[in-house]
Design a protein around this motif. Structure first.
Motif, PDB file in Angstrom:
ATOM      1  N   LYS A  19       3.719  -2.701  -4.085  1.00 32.59           N
ATOM      2  CA  LYS A  19       2.450  -2.594  -4.803  1.00 32.59           C
ATOM      3  C   LYS A  19       2.310  -1.194  -5.396  1.00 32.59           C
ATOM      4  O   LYS A  19       2.425  -0.192  -4.703  1.00 32.59           O
ATOM      5  N   ILE A  31      -2.442   8.284  -6.367  1.00 30.13           N
ATOM      6  CA  ILE A  31      -3.782   7.710  -6.460  1.00 30.13           C
ATOM      7  C   ILE A  31      -4.740   8.784  -6.965  1.00 30.13           C
ATOM      8  O   ILE A  31      -4.856   9.853  -6.371  1.00 30.13           O
ATOM      9  N   SER A  59     -12.941   2.576  -0.249  1.00 32.72           N
ATOM     10  CA  SER A  59     -12.102   1.852  -1.208  1.00 32.72           C
ATOM     11  C   SER A  59     -10.719   2.470  -1.308  1.00 32.72           C
ATOM     12  O   SER A  59      -9.698   1.759  -1.315  1.00 32.72           O
ATOM     13  N   ILE A  60     -10.666   3.797  -1.391  1.00 32.22           N
ATOM     14  CA  ILE A  60      -9.369   4.475  -1.498  1.00 32.22           C
ATOM     15  C   ILE A  60      -8.560   4.247  -0.228  1.00 32.22           C
ATOM     16  O   ILE A  60      -7.344   3.984  -0.287  1.00 32.22           O
ATOM     17  N   ASP A  95      -3.348  -1.167   1.972  1.00 33.81           N
ATOM     18  CA  ASP A  95      -2.755  -2.317   1.292  1.00 33.81           C
ATOM     19  C   ASP A  95      -1.351  -1.997   0.782  1.00 33.81           C
ATOM     20  O   ASP A  95      -0.443  -2.855   0.850  1.00 33.81           O
ATOM     21  N   VAL A 144      -8.672  -0.516 -11.181  1.00 34.77           N
ATOM     22  CA  VAL A 144      -7.535   0.391 -11.330  1.00 34.77           C
ATOM     23  C   VAL A 144      -7.204   0.579 -12.806  1.00 34.77           C
ATOM     24  O   VAL A 144      -7.226  -0.380 -13.594  1.00 34.77           O
ATOM     25  N   VAL A 202      -8.514   5.147  -9.811  1.00 33.79           N
ATOM     26  CA  VAL A 202      -9.285   4.176  -9.033  1.00 33.79           C
ATOM     27  C   VAL A 202     -10.768   4.540  -9.114  1.00 33.79           C
ATOM     28  O   VAL A 202     -11.165   5.658  -8.766  1.00 33.79           O
ATOM     29  N   TYR A 210     -13.562  -1.653  -6.250  1.00 35.70           N
ATOM     30  CA  TYR A 210     -12.829  -0.747  -7.130  1.00 35.70           C
ATOM     31  C   TYR A 210     -12.080  -1.513  -8.205  1.00 35.70           C
ATOM     32  O   TYR A 210     -11.844  -2.714  -8.107  1.00 35.70           O
ATOM     33  N   GLN A 248      -8.670   1.689   1.702  1.00 34.63           N
ATOM     34  CA  GLN A 248      -8.169   0.318   1.694  1.00 34.63           C
ATOM     35  C   GLN A 248      -6.966   0.171   0.768  1.00 34.63           C
ATOM     36  O   GLN A 248      -5.999  -0.537   1.093  1.00 34.63           O
ATOM     37  N   VAL A 249      -7.000   0.848  -0.388  1.00 33.52           N
ATOM     38  CA  VAL A 249      -5.846   0.823  -1.286  1.00 33.52           C
ATOM     39  C   VAL A 249      -4.610   1.367  -0.577  1.00 33.52           C
ATOM     40  O   VAL A 249      -3.513   0.792  -0.656  1.00 33.52           O
TER      41      VAL A 249
END
Length: 214
Positions: free
Chosen positions: A193, A148, A179-180, A186, A163, A201, A161, A182-183
């Motif tokens: 993913k 990332i 945001s990072i 996820d 990508v 990002v 965000y 959450q990525v």
């Protein structure tokens, strides 16, 4: 239910991710950091969280921590990050672990265009070189990694965000740590993913010659 080992667990993005994990998932967390006392209260207050003291270049200690996990999330930093990358890969091989989430930085492929790219390169300097060397270690491994590459980080309480992929020009100048985080969460919940991808990002519509606060 994923069991996640967080390396560099007291980092700002990691701390945000840890709170998202306990608030929104049923994942078990193993928090690996140099001083486990820093996260003792957090670990003690959540039954699925364990704090482990250790150095990210200690292959034996890393291997012990990895034994029963599904995903390794590395939120590491510092001038020795290439050595940390080599230790993480070696420990994952020793324990037959494959899924790795690795936080890097923008600019490691000279992918940031225009005046922002020039400013980013001159501002970060050897920081980019060190992170690029670490990313190369990860990419040359046989691990199922996700690298990332965040834009410049803010503390805005938002998840917003977009990508870009390796080989594409980086977009935007900033993105929130939230945001990072959450990525990261996820990906742990859907391990396919971004598998074996290096993703940039950023927050949409933040293009400019430098981040807005500079």
């Amino acid at each position: 239910m994923a069991k996640v080992l967080v390396l560099g667990a007291n980092g700002k993005i990691a701390r945000l991710a840890e709170h998202i994990f306990v608030d929104t998932t049923d994942s078990d967390l193993k928090l690996y950091l140099r001083d486990a006392g820093r996260l003792k209260d957090f670990a003690d207050s959540h039954t699925l969280v364990e704090a482990i003291e250790g150095d990210a270049t200690d292959v034996d200690n890393l291997s012990e921590a990895m034994k029963d996990v599904d995903v390794v999330y590395a939120n590491l930093a510092g001038g020795n990050i290439e050595s940390e990358a080599r230790a993480v890969v070696k420990a994952m091989h020793a324990t037959n672990k494959t899924r790795l989430i690795w936080i890097s930085t923008l600019g490691i492929y000279d992918e940031v265009p225009g005046k922002f790219g020039e400013w980013n390169n001159s501002t970060l300097g050897s920081y980019i070189t060190n992170y690029a060397a670490a990313a190369k270690v990860i990419e040359e491994s046989d691990l199922d990694y996700t690298i990332i590459r965040p834009a410049w980080l803010t503390d805005k309480p938002e998840v917003d965000y977009e990508v870009t992929q390796k080989g594409e020009s980086f977009k935007g100048t900033e993105v929130s740590r939230r945001s990072i985080a959450q990525v990261v969460v996820d990906i742990t919940q859907d391990p396919d993913k971004f598998k074996r991808e290096s993703i940039g990002v950023n927050k949409p519509n933040t293009d400019g010659d430098k981040p807005a606060w500079y």
